[in-house]
Scaffold this active site. Structure first.
Site, PDB file in Angstrom:
ATOM      1  N   PHE A  12       0.776  -1.294   0.031  1.00  0.00           N
ATOM      2  CA  PHE A  12       0.099  -0.137  -0.057  1.00  0.00           C
ATOM      3  C   PHE A  12       0.812   1.164  -0.204  1.00  0.00           C
ATOM      4  CE2 PHE A  12      -1.936   2.691   3.419  1.00  0.00           C
ATOM      5  CZ  PHE A  12      -2.594   3.509   2.476  1.00  0.00           C
ATOM      6  N   THR A 130       6.436   2.995  12.769  1.00  0.00           N
ATOM      7  CA  THR A 130       5.029   3.207  13.068  1.00  0.00           C
ATOM      8  C   THR A 130       5.097   3.972  14.556  1.00  0.00           C
ATOM      9  OG1 THR A 130       2.996   2.060  13.775  1.00  0.00           O
ATOM     10  CG2 THR A 130       4.960   0.968  13.967  1.00  0.00           C
ATOM     11  N   ASP A 131       3.888   4.680  14.695  1.00  0.00           N
ATOM     12  CA  ASP A 131       3.761   5.430  15.800  1.00  0.00           C
ATOM     13  C   ASP A 131       3.358   4.282  17.180  1.00  0.00           C
ATOM     14  OD1 ASP A 131       1.272   4.815  15.240  1.00  0.00           O
ATOM     15  OD2 ASP A 131       0.343   6.792  15.395  1.00  0.00           O
ATOM     16  N   GLU A 132       3.119   3.084  16.697  1.00  0.00           N
ATOM     17  CA  GLU A 132       2.645   2.102  17.517  1.00  0.00           C
ATOM     18  C   GLU A 132       3.765   1.660  18.509  1.00  0.00           C
ATOM     19  OE1 GLU A 132       0.253  -1.010  16.316  1.00  0.00           O
ATOM     20  OE2 GLU A 132      -1.156   0.069  14.927  1.00  0.00           O
ATOM     21  N   TYR A 156       3.336  -7.100  16.570  1.00  0.00           N
ATOM     22  CA  TYR A 156       3.457  -6.165  15.367  1.00  0.00           C
ATOM     23  C   TYR A 156       4.233  -5.008  15.785  1.00  0.00           C
ATOM     24  CZ  TYR A 156       2.936  -2.188  12.096  1.00  0.00           C
ATOM     25  OH  TYR A 156       3.356  -1.052  11.522  1.00  0.00           O
ATOM     26  N   LYS A 160       8.166  -3.983  14.976  1.00  0.00           N
ATOM     27  CA  LYS A 160       8.730  -2.800  14.452  1.00  0.00           C
ATOM     28  C   LYS A 160       9.663  -2.003  15.503  1.00  0.00           C
ATOM     29  CE  LYS A 160       7.556  -1.146  11.219  1.00  0.00           C
ATOM     30  NZ  LYS A 160       8.012  -1.387   9.711  1.00  0.00           N
TER      31      LYS A 160
HETATM   32  P1  NAD Z   1       1.497  -3.641   3.384  1.00  0.00           P
HETATM   33  O1  NAD Z   1       1.133  -4.886   3.958  1.00  0.00           O
HETATM   34  O2  NAD Z   1       0.574  -3.052   2.362  1.00  0.00           O
HETATM   35  O3  NAD Z   1       2.788  -3.902   2.605  1.00  0.00           O
HETATM   36  C1  NAD Z   1       3.885  -4.610   2.903  1.00  0.00           C
HETATM   37  C2  NAD Z   1       4.720  -4.889   1.403  1.00  0.00           C
HETATM   38  O4  NAD Z   1       5.656  -5.624   2.084  1.00  0.00           O
HETATM   39  C3  NAD Z   1       3.893  -5.900   0.684  1.00  0.00           C
HETATM   40  O5  NAD Z   1       3.957  -5.374  -0.603  1.00  0.00           O
HETATM   41  C4  NAD Z   1       4.419  -7.232   0.913  1.00  0.00           C
HETATM   42  O6  NAD Z   1       4.663  -8.274  -0.276  1.00  0.00           O
HETATM   43  C5  NAD Z   1       6.176  -6.746   1.220  1.00  0.00           C
HETATM   44  N1  NAD Z   1       6.728  -7.905   1.809  1.00  0.00           N
HETATM   45  C6  NAD Z   1       6.344  -8.362   3.188  1.00  0.00           C
HETATM   46  N2  NAD Z   1       7.271  -9.274   3.585  1.00  0.00           N
HETATM   47  C7  NAD Z   1       8.139  -9.246   2.603  1.00  0.00           C
HETATM   48  C8  NAD Z   1       9.596  -9.672   2.555  1.00  0.00           C
HETATM   49  N3  NAD Z   1      10.088 -10.409   3.693  1.00  0.00           N
HETATM   50  N4  NAD Z   1      10.378  -9.485   1.802  1.00  0.00           N
HETATM   51  C9  NAD Z   1       9.958  -8.489   0.850  1.00  0.00           C
HETATM   52  N5  NAD Z   1       8.708  -7.815   0.527  1.00  0.00           N
HETATM   53  C10 NAD Z   1       7.888  -8.108   1.711  1.00  0.00           C
HETATM   54  O7  NAD Z   1       2.050  -2.556   4.460  1.00  0.00           O
HETATM   55  P2  NAD Z   1       1.804  -0.864   4.386  1.00  0.00           P
HETATM   56  O8  NAD Z   1       0.487  -0.488   4.966  1.00  0.00           O
HETATM   57  O9  NAD Z   1       2.300  -0.498   2.878  1.00  0.00           O
HETATM   58  O10 NAD Z   1       2.981  -0.593   5.339  1.00  0.00           O
HETATM   59  C11 NAD Z   1       4.222  -0.313   4.775  1.00  0.00           C
HETATM   60  C12 NAD Z   1       5.295  -0.019   5.890  1.00  0.00           C
HETATM   61  O11 NAD Z   1       4.809   1.143   6.713  1.00  0.00           O
HETATM   62  C13 NAD Z   1       5.524  -1.021   7.092  1.00  0.00           C
HETATM   63  O12 NAD Z   1       6.755  -0.965   7.381  1.00  0.00           O
HETATM   64  C14 NAD Z   1       4.646  -0.557   7.920  1.00  0.00           C
HETATM   65  O13 NAD Z   1       5.012  -1.284   9.364  1.00  0.00           O
HETATM   66  C15 NAD Z   1       4.676   0.796   8.014  1.00  0.00           C
HETATM   67  N6  NAD Z   1       3.621   1.802   8.766  1.00  0.00           N
HETATM   68  C16 NAD Z   1       2.315   1.272   8.017  1.00  0.00           C
HETATM   69  C17 NAD Z   1       1.219   2.259   8.464  1.00  0.00           C
HETATM   70  C18 NAD Z   1      -0.074   2.068   8.049  1.00  0.00           C
HETATM   71  O14 NAD Z   1      -1.004   2.691   8.297  1.00  0.00           O
HETATM   72  N7  NAD Z   1      -0.431   1.162   6.756  1.00  0.00           N
HETATM   73  C19 NAD Z   1       1.350   3.141   9.585  1.00  0.00           C
HETATM   74  C20 NAD Z   1       2.588   3.317   9.968  1.00  0.00           C
HETATM   75  C21 NAD Z   1       3.895   2.423   9.363  1.00  0.00           C
HETATM   76  O1  DAU Z   2      -0.612   3.692  13.927  1.00  0.00           O
HETATM   77  C1  DAU Z   2       0.009   3.114  12.779  1.00  0.00           C
HETATM   78  C2  DAU Z   2      -0.590   1.812  12.428  1.00  0.00           C
HETATM   79  O2  DAU Z   2      -1.480   1.851  11.891  1.00  0.00           O
HETATM   80  C3  DAU Z   2       0.333   0.993  11.513  1.00  0.00           C
HETATM   81  O3  DAU Z   2       1.748   0.870  12.112  1.00  0.00           O
HETATM   82  C4  DAU Z   2      -0.203  -0.405  11.137  1.00  0.00           C
HETATM   83  O4  DAU Z   2       0.624  -1.188  10.113  1.00  0.00           O
HETATM   84  C5  DAU Z   2      -1.622  -0.361  10.261  1.00  0.00           C
HETATM   85  O5  DAU Z   2      -2.288  -1.306  10.139  1.00  0.00           O
HETATM   86  C6  DAU Z   2      -2.367   0.445  11.411  1.00  0.00           C
HETATM   87  O6  DAU Z   2      -2.641  -0.123  12.730  1.00  0.00           O
HETATM   88  P1  DAU Z   2      -4.285  -0.305  13.413  1.00  0.00           P
HETATM   89  O7  DAU Z   2      -4.233  -1.290  14.165  1.00  0.00           O
HETATM   90  O8  DAU Z   2      -4.558   1.199  13.950  1.00  0.00           O
HETATM   91  O9  DAU Z   2      -4.974  -0.096  11.871  1.00  0.00           O
HETATM   92  P2  DAU Z   2      -6.564  -0.994  11.495  1.00  0.00           P
HETATM   93  O10 DAU Z   2      -6.912  -0.446  10.282  1.00  0.00           O
HETATM   94  O11 DAU Z   2      -6.258  -2.579  11.623  1.00  0.00           O
HETATM   95  O12 DAU Z   2      -7.371  -0.564  12.749  1.00  0.00           O
HETATM   96  C7  DAU Z   2      -7.818   0.811  13.079  1.00  0.00           C
HETATM   97  C8  DAU Z   2      -8.768   0.879  14.276  1.00  0.00           C
HETATM   98  O13 DAU Z   2      -9.990   0.259  14.038  1.00  0.00           O
HETATM   99  C9  DAU Z   2      -8.176   0.024  15.415  1.00  0.00           C
HETATM  100  O14 DAU Z   2      -8.580   0.702  16.651  1.00  0.00           O
HETATM  101  C10 DAU Z   2      -9.077  -1.174  15.334  1.00  0.00           C
HETATM  102  C11 DAU Z   2     -10.168  -1.039  14.838  1.00  0.00           C
HETATM  103  N1  DAU Z   2     -10.839  -1.898  13.862  1.00  0.00           N
HETATM  104  C12 DAU Z   2     -10.194  -2.438  13.004  1.00  0.00           C
HETATM  105  C13 DAU Z   2     -10.550  -3.429  12.046  1.00  0.00           C
HETATM  106  C14 DAU Z   2      -9.831  -3.822  10.967  1.00  0.00           C
HETATM  107  C15 DAU Z   2     -12.301  -2.180  14.088  1.00  0.00           C
HETATM  108  O15 DAU Z   2     -12.877  -1.620  14.989  1.00  0.00           O
HETATM  109  N2  DAU Z   2     -12.643  -3.244  13.483  1.00  0.00           N
HETATM  110  C16 DAU Z   2     -12.190  -3.766  12.115  1.00  0.00           C
HETATM  111  O16 DAU Z   2     -12.671  -4.572  11.634  1.00  0.00           O
END
Ligand code: NAD
Ligand code: DAU
Length: 368
Positions: A12, A130-132, A156, A160
């Site tokens: 993503f 991540t902020d987590e 998770y 991280k």
């Molecule tokens: P995502 O799950 O959509 O994408 C992860 C990608 O990494 C995928 O394309 C997957 O195929 C690839 N991947 C997984 N394991 C791999 C491996 N061993 N070798 C090579 N490629 C691999 O995740 P995202 O939401 O795009 O998150 C990207 C980064 O941002 C992550 O490091 C995540 O921790 C961080 N992040 C995400 C969010 C969020 O809200 N989505 C917020 C904070 C930080």
């Molecule tokens: O804060 C950054 C993080 O945000 C990233 O590091 C993670 O990769 C990303 O997945 C995201 O984590 P969250 O757990 O916050 O995201 P998620 O979309 O899974 O959930 C957002 C909030 O919604 C959380 O409080 C859980 C709640 N939720 C989520 C799902 C999927 C629900 O209530 N129902 C659901 O079905």
């Protein structure tokens, strides 16, 4: 002219970053390394041609060394990870392997090519985190700053947090030129529909329950993915080596407010476009009913963090970062994208996706 290696570039945020970079810096060379796990998808890169793609694992140190060497890479932007908290509760191993060991493998390859065998000329290892890692806030706690102590609560976030520490150690001990960003919840196009916003949009369109964990009062700070990409760009351009920067969206909202916005947005879209009722006949809005009737409270996520919030003064004051979208604008654009890209999201909902969804949500139903 930088040569970038983007890990996780078919996921993503990675794919949005590739699109962002390609448009802004069309002459730069982009190499993508992605294992194409369940959340990686070549369709996320459709329409782009100007990159080299390698399907492979970040844990394959010799492959990474070869890519760094052959493509004269001077900048790694490391997105690849297992990213879904619920999956880390059901199966933590992959998180330790990819997020912790995988990041370490990448660091070893970078050190080997850039420092041990290379000239040590300017290079950058940028780590996306991540902020987590900072844990969970109470309602009146100050937001997370770069000096907040780490207190990860899920497998998770612990994986991280560990990866952040290894990056820091490679800078401190070996002099690798690193930066790290810790950002809040991203949303926008191409987000895999296991995360809150895409899942709930699609459930409204297909008439499925909206499964709200616990009381729905958990707070997240929502960051549009393109704003995140601009933040990374600023850190690559002007960030101080060895530093970490928090990136937020300035949109702290309880889940129930986000869910209400999704329901109201979908209902309004159906009112404005009569085609939608024909395309999505199972949507409540197709029958003039409100999407909010799909809301269902189910058992909470184990160890569910209550609140995240970002103090973004450092990146704003040092680098001039500011998110350009409000949540309302970013959400409308995102809803428009999911309405226009039904083929994309339907294709992601294959057998293994349906199996995961069934096991995640039926396990909660048992606990409710
Ligand atoms: P995502 O799950 O959509 O994408 C992860 C990608 O990494 C995928 O394309 C997957 O195929 C690839 N991947 C997984 N394991 C791999 C491996 N061993 N070798 C090579 N490629 C691999 O995740 P995202 O939401 O795009 O998150 C990207 C980064 O941002 C992550 O490091 C995540 O921790 C961080 N992040 C995400 C969010 C969020 O809200 N989505 C917020 C904070 C930080
Ligand atoms: O804060 C950054 C993080 O945000 C990233 O590091 C993670 O990769 C990303 O997945 C995201 O984590 P969250 O757990 O916050 O995201 P998620 O979309 O899974 O959930 C957002 C909030 O919604 C959380 O409080 C859980 C709640 N939720 C989520 C799902 C999927 C629900 O209530 N129902 C659901 O079905």
């Amino acid at each position: 002219m930088p040569n970038l290696l983007i890990t996780g570039g078919a996921g993503f945020i990675g794919a949005n970053f590739v699109r962002y970079w390609n448009e802004k810096y069309p002459n730069d060379s982009l190499v993508i390394l992605d294992a194409l796990t369940y959340s990686g998808n070549m369709a996320n890169l459709s329409g782009l041609t100007d990159f080299s793609f390698f399907r492979g694992d970040i844990r394959d140190t010799s492959l990474v060394e070869r890519l760094l060497h052959d493509h004269e890479v001077d900048t790694i932007v490391h997105f690849a990870a297992e990213s879904h908290v619920d999956r880390s509760i059901n199966g933590p191993d992959a998180f330790i392997e990819t997020n912790l060991s995988g990041t370490h493998s990448l660091l070893k390859a970078a050190k080997s090519v850039w420092l041990d065998k290379g000239s040590g000329k300017p290079h950058r290892f940028h780590h996306i985190s991540t902020d987590e890692v900072y844990g969970s806030l109470g309602p009146n706690d100050p937001p997370f700053s770069e000096t907040t102590a780490y207190a990860p609560n899920s497998p998770y976030s612990a994986s991280k947090a560990g990866s952040d520490h290894i990056v820091r150690a490679y800078h401190h001990t070996f002099g690798l030129q690193t930066t790290t960003t810790n950002c809040s919840n991203n949303y926008g196009p191409y987000q895999f529909p296991e995360k809150l916003i895409p899942l709930f949009i699609i459930n409204c369109l297909t008439g499925k329950d909206l499964p709200i964990y616990g009381d729905g009062m958990n707070v997240r700070d929502w960051l549009h993915v393109e704003d995140h990409c601009r933040g990374i760009d600023l850190v690559l351009e002007k960030g101080r080596i060895g530093e970490t920067y928090n990136v937020g969206g300035g949109a702290e909202l309880p889940n129930v407010a986000v869910i209400d916005a999704i329901c109201a947005g979908v209902d309004a879209a159906f009112e404005h476009d009569s085609q939608l009722g024909r395309r999505f006949p199972d949507a409540p809005a197709a029958r003039g009913k409100k999407s909010e009737f799909l809301k269902t409270h189910i058992a909470d996520r184990l160890g569910h963090d209550r609140r995240y919030a970002i103090d973004e003064r450092k990146i704003r004051e040092e680098l001039g970062y500011e998110p350009v979208r409000t949540f309302e604008q970013g959400f409308q654009e995102t809803l428009g994208w999911y309405l226009a890209n039904e083929d994309w999201w339907r294709a992601t909902m294959d057998g293994s996706y349906l199996k995961w969804m069934a096991s995640n949500y039926s396990e909660r139903a048992r606990r409710t």
